[in-house]
Design an enzyme around this catalytic site. Structure first.
Site, PDB file in Angstrom:
ATOM      1  N   ASN A  89      -0.649  12.826  -5.268  1.00  0.00           N
ATOM      2  CA  ASN A  89      -1.445  13.361  -6.376  1.00  0.00           C
ATOM      3  C   ASN A  89      -1.770  14.836  -6.173  1.00  0.00           C
ATOM      4  O   ASN A  89      -1.710  15.639  -7.113  1.00  0.00           O
ATOM      5  CB  ASN A  89      -2.742  12.566  -6.527  1.00  0.00           C
ATOM      6  CG  ASN A  89      -2.555  11.276  -7.312  1.00  0.00           C
ATOM      7  OD1 ASN A  89      -1.715  11.210  -8.208  1.00  0.00           O
ATOM      8  ND2 ASN A  89      -3.326  10.266  -6.971  1.00  0.00           N
TER       9      ASN A  89
ATOM     10  N   ASP B 290      -4.065   2.561  -5.273  1.00  0.00           N
ATOM     11  CA  ASP B 290      -2.666   2.574  -4.815  1.00  0.00           C
ATOM     12  C   ASP B 290      -2.301   1.277  -4.100  1.00  0.00           C
ATOM     13  O   ASP B 290      -1.405   1.248  -3.266  1.00  0.00           O
ATOM     14  CB  ASP B 290      -2.437   3.765  -3.883  1.00  0.00           C
ATOM     15  CG  ASP B 290      -3.355   3.740  -2.658  1.00  0.00           C
ATOM     16  OD1 ASP B 290      -4.296   2.929  -2.648  1.00  0.00           O
ATOM     17  OD2 ASP B 290      -3.128   4.530  -1.721  1.00  0.00           O
TER      18      ASP B 290
ATOM     19  N   ASP C  28       0.858  -1.191   0.000  1.00  0.00           N
ATOM     20  CA  ASP C  28       0.000   0.000   0.000  1.00  0.00           C
ATOM     21  C   ASP C  28       0.896   1.245   0.000  1.00  0.00           C
ATOM     22  O   ASP C  28       1.737   1.415   0.884  1.00  0.00           O
ATOM     23  CB  ASP C  28      -0.903  -0.010   1.239  1.00  0.00           C
ATOM     24  CG  ASP C  28      -1.887   1.143   1.242  1.00  0.00           C
ATOM     25  OD1 ASP C  28      -3.021   0.934   0.807  1.00  0.00           O
ATOM     26  OD2 ASP C  28      -1.500   2.250   1.680  1.00  0.00           O
TER      27      ASP C  28
ATOM     28  N   ASP D  97       1.007   8.785 -11.294  1.00  0.00           N
ATOM     29  CA  ASP D  97       1.113   7.664 -12.234  1.00  0.00           C
ATOM     30  C   ASP D  97       2.546   7.145 -12.299  1.00  0.00           C
ATOM     31  O   ASP D  97       2.784   5.929 -12.389  1.00  0.00           O
ATOM     32  CB  ASP D  97       0.666   8.100 -13.634  1.00  0.00           C
ATOM     33  CG  ASP D  97      -0.841   8.288 -13.736  1.00  0.00           C
ATOM     34  OD1 ASP D  97      -1.548   7.883 -12.791  1.00  0.00           O
ATOM     35  OD2 ASP D  97      -1.291   8.824 -14.760  1.00  0.00           O
TER      36      ASP D  97
END
Length: 350
Positions: free
Chosen positions: A225, A260, A217, A234
Site C-alpha cells: 500500500n 490482508d 496472510d 486492492d
C-alpha cells in the site's frame, strides 16, 4: 350455518393453514421442503416434481423429485420451454393433460431418462404477478385415474403460496448475502464467517468428523500500500481472493476477515486433504502473483485439521502453523479469540 357454508369455511381454514405453514419459511430450501410435504398430504401422484427456472441458461432444474427414479432427476436440467413444464412456464398458466400420448405439448425426454411412462399430468406455474419461478408437475395418480379440475385448482392455490414464499426467501437471501459478503473480494466477511463456524461446530458435535482451516496472510501488505498505492493493494487483495476461490473445493468456505487476512474452511477434511489443499492453493497464489498487474506478492499459509468440535482449538493450531511459516513473526495476536467472538455475534438478517 348451511352445509355449503360450513364446507367453504373448512376449505378456507385448510388453505389458510397451508399458506401460513409455507410462507413462514425464510430459506428457499425450507420453502421447497414444506411444499413437498403439503403436496404429499393433498394428492396421490405416482411421481411429482418441482422445477425452478434458470433464466441465464434457459433451463428448468429439478429441485425436488418424488417417486420412481427421483434420484436420477434431482439436479438434472432440461430446456426451459420444452414439454408440458415448458409450456406452463412460458404461458404462466396451469394445465391438465389427461392423456400424455395424445398431447403435442408432451415431451418424452424425462421418460426416456427414467424409464417411467407418463400417462396424465397436472402442472401449475410457481409465479407471482411479476415473475415466474418454476413449475410443479404431478404425474399419474396412484389409482390409475385422471386428475380433476378441483385437484388442479387445489395445486394452483398451493403453488401460489409457494411462489410468494419463494420470492420472499430469494429477497431475504439477497439481503443475507449482502450482509455477509465483503464488497471488495466477494468472499464472506466476518458476519458470514461466524455463521459458517457456528454451523461447522454444531455439525461436528452432532455427527463427529473432521474440519480443517487454512489461513492466508499477505506478506508485507502495508509496504504494498505504501509503495504502490492503495489501488494496487486492492488489486492484490482481489487477486488473492480469486486465486483462493479458484483452487478451493466446491464445499469449502472462504472469508476475508481482516485487512490482508483470509481463511479457508474445509469441512470434513483431514490432515492429508488439508495439506493437499494447501499445496494447491499455494500454486494458485504463485500463478496469480506472476500475473498480477499491480505487481508480485507473496502469501504465507498456515494449516491444521482436527476432530475437536471446539473449532477454536483447530483454528488456534492453524494460527500457530502460520506463525512458524513466518519464521517466528506472529501473524495475528489473539486471532482465535477474534474469530470465536464472531460466532457470538447476532446472525439474524434485517
Amino acid at each position: 350455518m348451511a352445509r355449503g357454508e360450513l364446507d367453504d369455511l373448512i376449505k378456507l381454514h385448510y388453505f389458510s393453514d397451508i399458506g401460513k405453514d409455507i410462507v413462514k419459511e425464510r430459506s428457499l430450501r425450507g420453502v421447497l421442503d414444506r411444499l413437498m410435504a403439503r403436496i404429499g398430504e393433498c394428492f396421490a401422484p405416482l411421481n411429482w416434481s418441482l422445477l425452478l427456472l434458470d433464466r441465464e441458461r434457459d433451463e428448468l432444474v429439478f429441485k425436488i423429485a418424488v417417486g420412481k427414479a427421483s434420484d436420477i432427476l434431482v439436479g438434472r436440467r432440461i430446456p426451459a420451454f420444452e414439454g408440458v413444464a415448458g409450456w406452463v412456464v412460458s404461458n404462466g398458466r396451469a394445465l391438465i393433460v389427461e392423456d400424455a400420448s395424445k398431447d403435442p405439448r408432451f415431451s418424452e425426454r424425462v421418460d426416456s431418462i427414467t424409464g417411467f411412462r407418463t400417462e396424465s399430468i397436472i402442472a401449475v406455474p410457481l409465479k407471482t404477478e411479476e415473475r415466474t419461478y418454476g413449475v410443479i408437475e404431478l404425474v399419474n395418480k396412484l389409482d390409475g385415474g385422471r386428475f380433476s379440475a378441483l385437484e388442479l385448482r387445489t395445486l394452483a392455490t398451493i403453488a401460489d403460496f409457494g411462489a410468494i414464499a419463494i420470492e420472499r426467501a430469494v429477497y431475504l437471501g439477497r439481503l443475507r448475502r449482502r450482509a455477509e459478503t465483503d464488497p471488495l473480494t466477494g468472499l464472506l466477511n466476518r458476519r458470514g464467517l461466524g455463521r459458517v463456524l457456528v454451523r461447522e461446530g454444531r455439525r461436528m458435535k452432532r455427527y463427529g468428523g473432521q474440519l480443517a482451516f487454512i489461513l492466508a496472510d499477505i506478506d508485507e501488505f502495508k509496504a504494498i500500500n505504501d509503495t504502490r498505492g492503495h489501488a494496487a493493494g486492492d488489486a492484490v487483495l482481489r487477486a488473492v481472493a480469486a486465486a483462493l476461490e479458484g483452487a478451493a473445493r466446491e464445499s469449502d468456505e472462504l472469508a476475508r476477515y481482516g485487512g490482508d487476512e483470509f481463511l479457508v474452511v474445509l469441512p470434513s477434511a483431514g490432515p492429508a486433504e488439508a495439506e493437499g489443499a494447501k499445496r494447491r492453493l499455494a500454486a494458485a497464489l504463485e500463478a496469480a502473483s506472476a500475473a498480477c498487474a499491480a505487481g508480485p506478492f507473496s502469501v504465507t499459509l498456515g494449516v491444521h485439521a482436527g476432530a475437536d468440535p471446539d473449532v477454536g482449538r483447530i483454528l488456534e493450531a492453524s494460527d500457530r502453523d502460520l506463525y512458524r511459516q513466518k519464521g517466528g513473526r506472529r501473524a495475528k495476536d489473539g486471532l482465535e479469540d477474534e474469530i470465536m467472538a464472531m460466532m457470538d455475534e447476532p446472525k439474524d438478517c434485517p
